[in-house]
Design a protein around this motif. Structure first.
Motif, mmCIF file in Angstrom:
data_model
loop_
_atom_site.group_PDB
_atom_site.id
_atom_site.type_symbol
_atom_site.label_atom_id
_atom_site.label_comp_id
_atom_site.label_asym_id
_atom_site.label_seq_id
_atom_site.Cartn_x
_atom_site.Cartn_y
_atom_site.Cartn_z
ATOM 1 N N ALA A 91 -17.502 -99.340 -22.156
ATOM 2 C CA ALA A 91 -16.682 -100.485 -22.520
ATOM 3 C C ALA A 91 -16.661 -100.644 -24.035
ATOM 4 O O ALA A 91 -17.544 -100.168 -24.750
ATOM 5 C CB ALA A 91 -17.231 -101.753 -21.864
ATOM 6 N N LEU A 92 -15.620 -101.297 -24.525
ATOM 7 C CA LEU A 92 -15.498 -101.526 -25.967
ATOM 8 C C LEU A 92 -16.471 -102.612 -26.401
ATOM 9 O O LEU A 92 -16.420 -103.746 -25.910
ATOM 10 C CB LEU A 92 -14.062 -101.932 -26.303
ATOM 11 N N VAL A 93 -17.392 -102.269 -27.288
ATOM 12 C CA VAL A 93 -18.315 -103.244 -27.876
ATOM 13 C C VAL A 93 -17.835 -103.614 -29.275
ATOM 14 O O VAL A 93 -17.658 -104.780 -29.607
ATOM 15 C CB VAL A 93 -19.753 -102.682 -27.915
ATOM 16 N N MET A 126 -16.816 -75.199 -30.725
ATOM 17 C CA MET A 126 -17.663 -76.333 -30.372
ATOM 18 C C MET A 126 -17.157 -77.574 -31.096
ATOM 19 O O MET A 126 -16.912 -77.536 -32.312
ATOM 20 C CB MET A 126 -19.131 -76.061 -30.731
ATOM 21 N N ILE A 127 -17.005 -78.670 -30.359
ATOM 22 C CA ILE A 127 -16.499 -79.929 -30.903
ATOM 23 C C ILE A 127 -17.598 -80.979 -30.782
ATOM 24 O O ILE A 127 -18.183 -81.151 -29.705
ATOM 25 C CB ILE A 127 -15.248 -80.400 -30.142
ATOM 26 N N LYS A 128 -17.897 -81.680 -31.865
ATOM 27 C CA LYS A 128 -18.911 -82.731 -31.849
ATOM 28 C C LYS A 128 -18.276 -84.049 -32.278
ATOM 29 O O LYS A 128 -17.627 -84.122 -33.325
ATOM 30 C CB LYS A 128 -20.079 -82.373 -32.763
ATOM 31 N N MET A 129 -18.486 -85.069 -31.457
ATOM 32 C CA MET A 129 -17.861 -86.367 -31.693
ATOM 33 C C MET A 129 -18.872 -87.359 -32.266
ATOM 34 O O MET A 129 -20.021 -87.444 -31.811
ATOM 35 C CB MET A 129 -17.276 -86.919 -30.388
ATOM 36 N N TYR A 130 -18.409 -88.116 -33.265
ATOM 37 C CA TYR A 130 -19.215 -89.136 -33.923
ATOM 38 C C TYR A 130 -18.439 -90.453 -33.925
ATOM 39 O O TYR A 130 -17.201 -90.463 -33.808
ATOM 40 C CB TYR A 130 -19.528 -88.735 -35.367
ATOM 41 N N LYS A 138 -23.112 -89.982 -27.509
ATOM 42 C CA LYS A 138 -24.057 -89.465 -26.516
ATOM 43 C C LYS A 138 -23.440 -89.336 -25.132
ATOM 44 O O LYS A 138 -24.121 -88.951 -24.182
ATOM 45 C CB LYS A 138 -25.285 -90.397 -26.440
ATOM 46 N N SER A 139 -22.166 -89.673 -25.007
ATOM 47 C CA SER A 139 -21.493 -89.583 -23.713
ATOM 48 C C SER A 139 -20.139 -88.920 -23.886
ATOM 49 O O SER A 139 -19.645 -88.767 -25.011
ATOM 50 C CB SER A 139 -21.321 -90.982 -23.100
ATOM 51 N N GLY A 140 -19.534 -88.517 -22.780
ATOM 52 C CA GLY A 140 -18.241 -87.835 -22.827
ATOM 53 C C GLY A 140 -17.094 -88.798 -22.570
ATOM 54 O O GLY A 140 -17.202 -90.005 -22.763
ATOM 55 N N GLY A 141 -15.972 -88.234 -22.120
ATOM 56 C CA GLY A 141 -14.822 -89.044 -21.752
ATOM 57 C C GLY A 141 -13.739 -89.146 -22.793
ATOM 58 O O GLY A 141 -12.701 -89.766 -22.544
ATOM 59 N N HIS A 189 -7.187 -89.799 -27.323
ATOM 60 C CA HIS A 189 -7.759 -91.118 -27.095
ATOM 61 C C HIS A 189 -9.280 -91.017 -27.067
ATOM 62 O O HIS A 189 -9.830 -90.055 -26.522
ATOM 63 C CB HIS A 189 -7.309 -91.710 -25.755
ATOM 64 N N SER A 190 -9.934 -92.017 -27.606
ATOM 65 C CA SER A 190 -11.377 -92.100 -27.473
ATOM 66 C C SER A 190 -11.738 -92.483 -26.050
ATOM 67 O O SER A 190 -10.899 -92.982 -25.281
ATOM 68 C CB SER A 190 -11.932 -93.152 -28.437
ATOM 69 N N SER A 191 -13.000 -92.255 -25.687
ATOM 70 C CA SER A 191 -13.453 -92.628 -24.350
ATOM 71 C C SER A 191 -13.309 -94.131 -24.137
ATOM 72 O O SER A 191 -12.983 -94.587 -23.025
ATOM 73 C CB SER A 191 -14.910 -92.198 -24.151
ATOM 74 N N GLU A 192 -13.524 -94.911 -25.200
ATOM 75 C CA GLU A 192 -13.376 -96.366 -25.086
ATOM 76 C C GLU A 192 -11.922 -96.753 -24.829
ATOM 77 O O GLU A 192 -11.650 -97.719 -24.103
ATOM 78 C CB GLU A 192 -13.894 -97.048 -26.355
ATOM 79 N N ALA A 193 -10.987 -96.010 -25.415
ATOM 80 C CA ALA A 193 -9.565 -96.272 -25.153
ATOM 81 C C ALA A 193 -9.210 -95.936 -23.707
ATOM 82 O O ALA A 193 -8.395 -96.633 -23.085
ATOM 83 C CB ALA A 193 -8.697 -95.458 -26.117
ATOM 84 N N ILE A 194 -9.816 -94.884 -23.163
ATOM 85 C CA ILE A 194 -9.576 -94.538 -21.754
ATOM 86 C C ILE A 194 -10.021 -95.683 -20.852
ATOM 87 O O ILE A 194 -9.357 -96.009 -19.859
ATOM 88 C CB ILE A 194 -10.321 -93.244 -21.378
ATOM 89 N N THR A 195 -11.151 -96.322 -21.194
ATOM 90 C CA THR A 195 -11.616 -97.478 -20.420
ATOM 91 C C THR A 195 -10.539 -98.562 -20.377
ATOM 92 O O THR A 195 -10.281 -99.161 -19.328
ATOM 93 C CB THR A 195 -12.904 -98.053 -21.043
#
Length: 561
Positions: A91-93, A126-130, A138-141, A189-195
């Motif tokens: 969820a978006l914090v 290899m792709i690393k997300m920050y 620490k999570s995907g999506g 889209h970020s994982s939070e946007a998918i939510t």
């Protein structure tokens, strides 16, 4: 995208020549049928009150009403839902804790065993997300897309992205041409946007709403319509299709009855996002932003090794571009139909029926533009809506287009012109000179995916019936494609919604004797900007794929896989 825990490596005959009289009579019949026949199979026209709880014979998805499925269809739906399930997303914090493309990066991994890169090798990135604070996710999506390209060669291929569910992703490519090949990775889209997108579909499936006009003599009214109508005490007109079971409802007018409905239109859009949620959909900041490389972004590719000259490329892609032309990787080779005479010779004696949304209407417009002898008949139809018909008498070519039934975001569609594809297919005789082209996806993106699954199951049953009575009929299906994203486009037609529809379409028609035009890969692999309606050069390549199915170098059977 695929998901894998932890480790990074995963990789008819047409008109006979009986003269002008027969032609005039035949064309008159076709025009009369297209303009005047009003089959009311899509109307139940009963008045109901939508309840807030489930009751036979309907099942409810919040306030979306569905008829029960057969056991077989219900099991298939469950399997499809499992197959397209997205990783759990947070969820978006705060925006600072969401995926930031500016801090994220990709790295081309060294070749296994070392040495030079050659055509046919597998390239892995290899792709690393920050996040915006520079902290590792620490999570995907996250929704990422990747392509490999060399624009000077007119070359490009889509990458296969794997989610390792820990903030790391892989993109895998097969090297398909010599010289330079450059990697491009984009955060859609970020994982939070998918939510947020998932929440919108669950809580606001009616954010795109529709209107219908009702008229009787001097009395006119209009009301709101949709697949999903919020329960009220207001009576509802039930227009569920009698043959297909596809649901459609309108609030009943105050004075008129349900049988007086005359038009269908898109009504509008209701946006209901928080200020924080809106920030997840900023173009160039949090949405559709390329990632920077950590190190080189390209490799130099040498010719295929001699010992591998005859080996085939094993890859999940349907094809790639080279010198601006789409080349198939397996299946029917794509031929180049570069002149109007080449296209006419291929289509001679053929009837081509196009059914679907505006992305398939583009094909009708392309064919009538490039074939000077293919003359469109004025059926008095609105330009956006249709139906349309074009005829080349000398070459005995007939091409038609009809839009699919609701939900469809067109304006002022007469209800007599609202036809469900399954019902239209049941009226087609079929045969070796008949080509059916289907393209239906874009207008389903705001609804629970079950609505789309059920529509495709209905269409598939009709395709099966057609192929049983006329096995030589060619059926071609156009997939979804990527598009330019504004806030409005994202909330109503995001690439993530389209990706879900694309996966469903491939699953529903898998194993059936139909052909595929992979619009998703053809748009992703090309250098041109993404567009809901791809630019002419991409449409030309799509038409070349279609024509190659109609007129292959040799007879061969290709199934969706």
């Amino acid at each position: 995208m695929m998901f894998k825990v932890c480790k990074r490596r995963e990789v008819g005959t047409f008109l006979p020549k009986y003269g002008v009289i027969f032609l005039i009579l035949s064309v008159s019949v076709i025009i009369f049928a297209l303009k005047n026949v009003d089959f009311q199979e899509f109307k139940v026209n009963s008045t109901v009150i939508l309840q807030k709880v489930s009751s036979d014979p309907f099942l409810h998805h919040r306030f979306c009403t569905f008829q029960p499925l057969t056991t077989e269809d219900a099991q298939e739906q469950d399997l499809i839902l499992d197959s397209i399930a997205w990783p759990e997303t947070p969820a978006l914090v705060s925006l600072e804790r969401t995926s930031d493309p500016a801090h994220s990066y990709f790295t081309i991994l060294p070749k296994k065993g070392g040495g030079q890169w050659h055509v046919g090798d597998q390239l892995e990135v290899m792709i690393k997300m920050y996040d915006f604070q520079g902290e590792r996710k620490k999570s995907g999506g996250d929704f990422l897309i990747a392509r490999l390209h060399n624009w000077s060669l007119g070359a490009g291929v889509a990458g296969h992205v794997v989610d390792h569910l820990n903030g790391c992703y892989s993109a895998v490519f097969t090297l398909l041409w010599e010289r330079s090949a450059e990697v491009q990775v984009t955060l859609v889209h970020s994982s939070e946007a998918i939510t947020v997108l998932q929440k919108l579909t669950s809580e606001q499936p009616d954010r795109i709403y529709f209107k219908s006009d009702f008229r009787s003599d001097a009395v006119s009214e209009h009301t709101t319509c949709n697949v999903c109508l919020r329960p009220t005490l207001q009576p509802v007109c039930n227009y569920t299709d009698l043959q297909t079971g596809d649901p459609w409802f309108c609030y009943k007018p105050e004075k008129l009855n349900c049988n007086t409905r005359i038009t269908h239109s898109k009504g509008g859009f209701k946006q209901n996002l928080t200020a924080g949620e809106q920030k997840l959909f900023q173009g160039g900041v949090t949405m559709k932003v390329p990632l920077w490389p950590s190190g080189p972004s390209s490799v130099t590719v040498m010719p295929k090794r001699k010992e591998e000259k005859n080996s085939s490329v094993k890859i999940g892609n349907s094809g790639y571009y080279y010198q601006g032309a789409w080349r198939a990787l397996g299946g029917t080779p794509v031929l180049q139909f570069n002149t109007s005479s080449a296209i006419s010779n291929c289509l001679a004696g053929k009837t081509v029926h196009l059914y679907g949304d505006s992305t398939i209407r583009q094909w009708f417009e392309h064919l009538t533009a490039v074939l000077p002898d293919l003359k469109e008949y004025n059926l008095g139809s609105l330009k956006q809506v249709g139906p349309f018909m074009a005829l080349d008498y000398a070459n005995r070519i007939l091409v038609t287009y009809r839009c699919h039934g609701p939900p469809i975001r067109f304006a002022n569609v007469p209800t007599s012109k609202l036809r469900y594809i399954a019902n239209e297919l049941d009226r087609v005789t079929g045969g070796s000179n008949t080509i059916i082209v289907l393209g239906i996806w874009s207008h389903f993106s705001t609804f629970p995916i079950e609505v789309y699954i059920r529509r495709l199951q209905s269409i598939r049953r009709a395709v099966v019936r057609l192929l049983h009575r006329a096995p030589s009929t060619l059926v071609v299906i156009r997939t979804a494609n990527l598009k330019a994203l504004t806030l409005y486009e994202t909330l109503t037609n995001s690439d993530w919604y389209s990706l879900q529809c694309d996966k469903v379409l491939r699953a529903v028609f898998k194993g059936l004797n139909v052909r595929l035009v992979d619009a998703w890969e053809m748009g992703l692999a090309h250098q041109l900007p993404h567009s809901l309606h791809p630019q002419p050069i991409i449409i030309k390549n799509m038409i070349n794929v279609l024509l190659s199915y109609i007129c292959p170098e040799k007879d061969e059977l290709v199934f969706l896989s």
